[in-house]
Scaffold this active site. Structure first.
Site, mmCIF file in Angstrom:
data_model
loop_
_atom_site.group_PDB
_atom_site.id
_atom_site.type_symbol
_atom_site.label_atom_id
_atom_site.label_comp_id
_atom_site.label_asym_id
_atom_site.label_seq_id
_atom_site.Cartn_x
_atom_site.Cartn_y
_atom_site.Cartn_z
ATOM 1 N N GLU A 1 -68.728 75.984 26.653
ATOM 2 C CA GLU A 1 -69.984 75.944 25.762
ATOM 3 C C GLU A 1 -71.014 76.766 26.142
ATOM 4 O O GLU A 1 -71.617 77.300 25.337
ATOM 5 C CB GLU A 1 -70.155 74.316 25.567
ATOM 6 C CG GLU A 1 -69.020 73.631 24.955
ATOM 7 C CD GLU A 1 -68.549 74.192 23.290
ATOM 8 O OE1 GLU A 1 -69.226 75.226 22.871
ATOM 9 O OE2 GLU A 1 -67.353 73.810 22.984
ATOM 10 N N ASN B 1 -60.443 75.400 16.968
ATOM 11 C CA ASN B 1 -58.868 75.289 16.998
ATOM 12 C C ASN B 1 -58.019 76.347 17.138
ATOM 13 O O ASN B 1 -58.552 77.358 16.339
ATOM 14 C CB ASN B 1 -58.361 74.435 15.922
ATOM 15 C CG ASN B 1 -59.247 73.140 15.734
ATOM 16 O OD1 ASN B 1 -59.316 72.270 16.352
ATOM 17 N ND2 ASN B 1 -59.671 73.105 14.504
ATOM 18 N N HIS C 1 -69.501 82.233 17.284
ATOM 19 C CA HIS C 1 -69.309 81.300 18.448
ATOM 20 C C HIS C 1 -67.853 80.809 18.547
ATOM 21 O O HIS C 1 -67.335 80.626 19.490
ATOM 22 C CB HIS C 1 -70.165 79.894 18.051
ATOM 23 C CG HIS C 1 -70.156 78.936 19.356
ATOM 24 N ND1 HIS C 1 -71.010 78.993 20.504
ATOM 25 C CD2 HIS C 1 -69.192 77.959 19.394
ATOM 26 C CE1 HIS C 1 -70.712 77.776 21.503
ATOM 27 N NE2 HIS C 1 -69.527 77.287 20.867
ATOM 28 N N GLU C 2 -67.297 80.314 17.304
ATOM 29 C CA GLU C 2 -66.136 79.402 17.185
ATOM 30 C C GLU C 2 -64.834 80.749 17.467
ATOM 31 O O GLU C 2 -64.020 80.521 18.377
ATOM 32 C CB GLU C 2 -65.720 78.874 15.894
ATOM 33 C CG GLU C 2 -66.721 77.795 15.579
ATOM 34 C CD GLU C 2 -67.082 76.839 16.497
ATOM 35 O OE1 GLU C 2 -66.143 76.669 17.315
ATOM 36 O OE2 GLU C 2 -68.063 76.283 16.705
#
Ligand code: B3K
Ligand code: ZN
Length: 887
Positions: free
Chosen positions: A331, A276, A308-309
């Protein structure tokens, strides 16, 4: 309902049916008054008719699910009930909306009743949201699709005592007191974003703070919010975050774009973490780490997932997906980026082996099973079923191949172009490929087949040698997958070299491009027939065959490429194990079989022998083990039972288990002295560290401990368990005891439980260790599911027992009685009433019934049928079960 009262199957969504939304949302103002059972959400949407959409009078469609509508006002006038059309699933359809309009709605929702963990829910008394893929519609009415990008302001209101912390996306923009002990905080996100990136976290959390200065001088306040008492466990996550931020600047020139970057960690979460905007939400598993409670693998997982986030901020958030069929756009690319980052942090070769091992363990079976789908799927029933190893891991491999083909510099240019062209847009995989093509001048149209075609390509090698001329013939084919009976050849980059009889490279290493079904590659001027070293670094996600055992043994010993050395030893072991399994299968009547876990070769009285070739490879590996302990630990591990099963047309779980256990025991006995010496030598003297070298030493030391345990020597494990000061060593020792018949087994399990019963993440490990032990049969797993610490509502706990049993204990899961299948089906049925996403994920192991013999296959199908017959089954579980049965 039809006349027969059968509910109609849920609809299939198709990529080709994509239509742009009739309305765009320019601005969203949310006001959320938090309450456990009656949260009020007011939304003000500034709408504008989409100039790119067909149908000048098309209705406004809003998604909605589990919402109680209190009011709807369009341009200041309340909408009467007869203006609100109701869509299947709970959405609204409003006709006659002007080209520019303001819609205000108010709904009530119950976070406490939300066990799906999608939308707004409670975890440990704190409010948290999860909106990807389609959770925002469980918070308010909205066109909940990624191609609607809007600017958000969010005002949160809650009881100050219960929720001192109020977080949302973007930058903080004011806070204050309210009557009755309540308070508010406002957040403004200046960047347009799709609804799936919306987030709220509120509750009694504490912040661990740090800061980061971007290379252009922006000060970013960093914070990780955790439950009180966990502040000391955030250091590794924070450090990983700062390294990720720097790496993205240095590698891609990408800087962070808000004043704050917040992370919140929660215990109840459907997956690992969520990107987010400005407010990442994490499963505690990927944040919290102390040496006493987290293993080296946990430390590595944290680094990877934090990165990654963070990387999603550009690949996913700033440039997002037009629709969910494009999921790999963000992704696959972001996994590629996190893998590259982690490789840069330590040993790139060892990181690559681990990534390939994971790809083969999860993605290859998926590509060969009933759920096989292209990296860019063509259809789905439930999008949450497509957050798969294919979309993530194979998607990353496709990006990696593209980079190999066009070169690192062109790839970087392509990334720059992709972001310059598409910043703040919702785009497609074609857009990404086009950017790479335009930046490199390479035609990638054929390469795009990798996105469209499911299944793992199989490469076969043939060789000819005469008069100094070596001809390497590579042939490719891809087996049919559901819905795709015919396959075209794909461009396969094959990084390779040639090794001469003395063990030296005899040709320049090259990147071959196999584009046709079959091609010859010719090498001149060689003194003797070389051994081909193929797919160096695993340059393509394919299966390779055609090398002899002798060649594999040679490459395992001599290749200059670490990947091929590892791969060749694994292939050698695989071929050896398959031959042993065949020998058992052909000679033993099934009915007389008894599996003995001791590794003592008892298989209906037959005695297995340790193949000398395998012993020699192991001996050679041990001889060089200390040169690169991390690599040695990877290379010493025998291929898993699941991997061996995947190489067989019809698997034989009992025989595979017997062979693997036998080999572990036999190798443990043969090299007992060397394993013991390694265990001594590698004992850590200094302070605990989690750098690659320290992790590698522990990995090798614990591999030695495991071999000794397999050989029946558990004394060392007992001592290590008693004295361990870190979780890696403690768990490795406990695993040996749990897999053994040592009298210390039960006592060690009890001691571990008593010591860690207040630490959920450690208790998960206690469940997993038992779930994966060959000593745990279905009845024992079922008993664990009745343990007071088991909780169907907590996804980590479910994965730690049910997931680990079904995917990591093949001998027990595939017990001929069918009890393993029954246990899993019981759990799926129970879970489907609690958390449908987690339930649907658990179905996968039952889908691979074609690989099992007729009797097992029938039992697996019967369990799938039993699940399918449940009234009110979720569409996600329905999709998995029906596709599994249809294949
Ligand atoms: N994007 C999320 C995954 C969301 C899964 C929804 N079922 C985490 C990630 O891939 O970074
Ligand atoms: Zn991701």
């Amino acid at each position: 309902m039809s006349s027969t009262d059968q509910p109609s199957p849920p609809p299939t969504i198709r990529r080709e049916d994509y239509r742009p939304p009739a309305f765009l949302v320019e601005q969203v103002d949310l006001h959320i008054a938090l309450h456990p059972t009656a949260t009020r959400v007011r939304a003000r949407l500034a709408l504008r008719r989409n100039p790119d959409a067909a149908g000048a009078a098309a209705a406004l469609e809003l998604d909605g699910e589990a919402l109680r509508l209190l009011s709807a006002v369009l341009d200041g006038a309340p909408l009467p009930e007869d203006r609100l059309g109701h869509l299947p699933g709970g959405g609204l359809r409003i006709e006659g909306v002007p080209d520019a309009a303001v819609l205000e709605t108010e709904v009530e929702i119950s976070p406490e009743a939300n066990s799906e963990l999608s939308g707004l829910y409670l975890s440990g008394g704190n409010y948290v949201t999860q909106c990807e893929a389609e959770g925002f519609r469980r918070i308010t009415y909205f066109p909940d699709r990624p191609d609607v990008m809007a600017r958000y302001t969010t005002t949160l209101e809650a009881d100050r005592a219960a929720c001192p912390v109020l977080l949302s996306n973007g930058n903080p923009d004011g806070a204050g007191e309210l009557p009755d002990g309540r308070h508010w905080a406002r957040w403004v996100d200046p960047h347009p974003k799709p609804s799936y990136l919306f987030a709220v976290v509120a509750g009694d959390l504490v912040a661990v703070r740090d800061s980061f200065t971007t290379r252009s001088g922006r000060e970013v306040a960093l914070a990780i919010y955790v439950r009180r008492g966990d502040e000391d466990a955030c250091g590794h996550a924070m450090d990983s975050l700062k390294r990720s931020m720097r790496w993205d600047e240095e590698t891609y020139g990408l800087e962070y774009d808000l004043d704050v970057f917040n992370i919140a960690a929660v215990s109840d979460f459907n997956m690992g973490a969520m990107e987010n905007k400005g407010l990442n939400v994490f499963n505690t598993k990927y944040i919290l780490a102390r040496p006493e409670t987290a293993t080296d693998m946990d430390y590595e997982g944290i680094e990877t997932v934090v990165a990654h986030e963070y990387f999603h901020n550009w690949t996913g958030n700033r440039v997002t997906c037009r629709d969910w069929f494009q999921l790999s756009l963000k992704e696959g690319l972001t996994v590629f980026r996190d893998q590259h980052f982690s490789a840069d942090q330590g040993s790139a070769a060892v990181k690559r082996l681990a990534d390939v091992r994971r790809l083969r363990a999860a993605q290859f079976p998926e590509d060969a099973g009933p759920m096989a789908h292209p990296v860019r799927p063509d259809s789905y029933v439930e999008i949450n079923n497509f957050y798969t190893a294919t979309v993530y891991q194979k998607g990353a491999e496709v990006v990696r191949m593209m980079r190999a083909l066009i070169g690192a510099e062109n790839f970087r240019r392509g990334m720059d172009l992709y972001i310059a062209r598409h910043d703040n847009q919702a785009v497609t995989i074609e857009d990404f490929v086009r950017a790479m093509q335009d930046a490199s001048g390479t035609d990638l149209s054929r390469f795009s087949r990798w996105y469209a075609q499911a299944g793992t390509p199989e490469l076969r090698v043939r060789e000819a040698f005469a008069d100094g001329r070596y001809t390497l013939t590579l042939a490719q084919s891809t087996p049919p997958t559901p819905g795709q009976p015919e396959k075209l050849p794909v461009p396969v980059p094959v990084a390779m070299g040639l090794i001469g009889p003395e063990g030296a490279e005899v040709a320049e290493p090259r990147l071959l491009l196999l584009e046709e079904a079959e091609q010859d590659f010719v090498f001149e001027g060689l003194a003797a027939k070389p051994v081909p070293s193929l797919l160096r670094g695993f340059s393509a996600p394919v299966k390779l065959s055609g090398l002899t055992l002798e060649q594999l043994g040679f490459l395992a010993a001599h290749d200059t490429d670490a990947f091929v050395r590892w791969e060749s030893s694994q292939q050698y072991a695989t071929a050896t194990m398959l031959a042993m399994v065949e020998a058992l299968r052909s000679q033993e009547p099934k009915a007389e079989r008894a599996v003995h876990a001791s590794g003592d070769a008892a298989f209906s009285g037959r005695t297995l022998e340790l193949p000398e070739g395998l012993a020699a490879i192991t001996g050679a590996l041990l001889g060089r083990a200390l040169e690169d302990p991390a690599f040695a630990a990877e290379a010493l591990a025998l291929p898993s039972e699941e991997f061996i099963a995947d190489q067989m047309t019809i698997a034989d779980p009992e025989a595979i288990h017997a062979v693997r256990q036998f080999l572990r025991g036999a190798l443990g006995r043969r090299f007992a002295a060397r394993f013991a010496a390694l265990h001594e030598t590698l004992a850590d003297a200094g302070p605990y560290r989690t750098d690659g070298a320290a992790i590698g030493r522990r990995a090798l030391r614990n591999a030695a401990l495991a071999y000794l345990g397999a050989a029946g020597e558990t004394g060392r494990a007992e001592a290590q368990f008693a004295g361990a000061t870190n979780m890696t060593d403690s768990l490795a020792a406990l695993r040996v005891l749990v897999d053994s018949d040592s009298p210390a087994r039960e006592q060690a399990l009890a001691a571990f439980h008593a010591r860690w019963k207040e630490e959920p993440l450690v208790l998960d490990k206690w469940f997993t260790l038992q779930a994966m032990s060959p000593r745990t049969d279905a009845a024992a797993a079922e008993a664990l599911s009745r343990h007071p610490d088991f909780d169907l509502r907590n996804p980590n706990r479910v994965r730690s027992l049910v997931g680990a049993f079904a995917a990591g204990n093949p001998a027990a899961f595939h017990a001929a009685s069918g009890e393993g299948y029954r246990f899993l089906a019981d759990m799926v049925i129970a879970l489907d009433a609690v958390n449908t996403q987690v339930a649907a994920r658990m179905v996968s192991p039952l889908g691979h019934w074609k690989r099992q013999d007729a009797a097992r296959g029938a039992r697996m199908r019967a369990e799938l049928e039993r699940i399918a017959a449940r009234p009110g089954l979720s569409k996600g579980t329905y999709e998995k079960v029906s596709k599994s049965l249809a294949a």
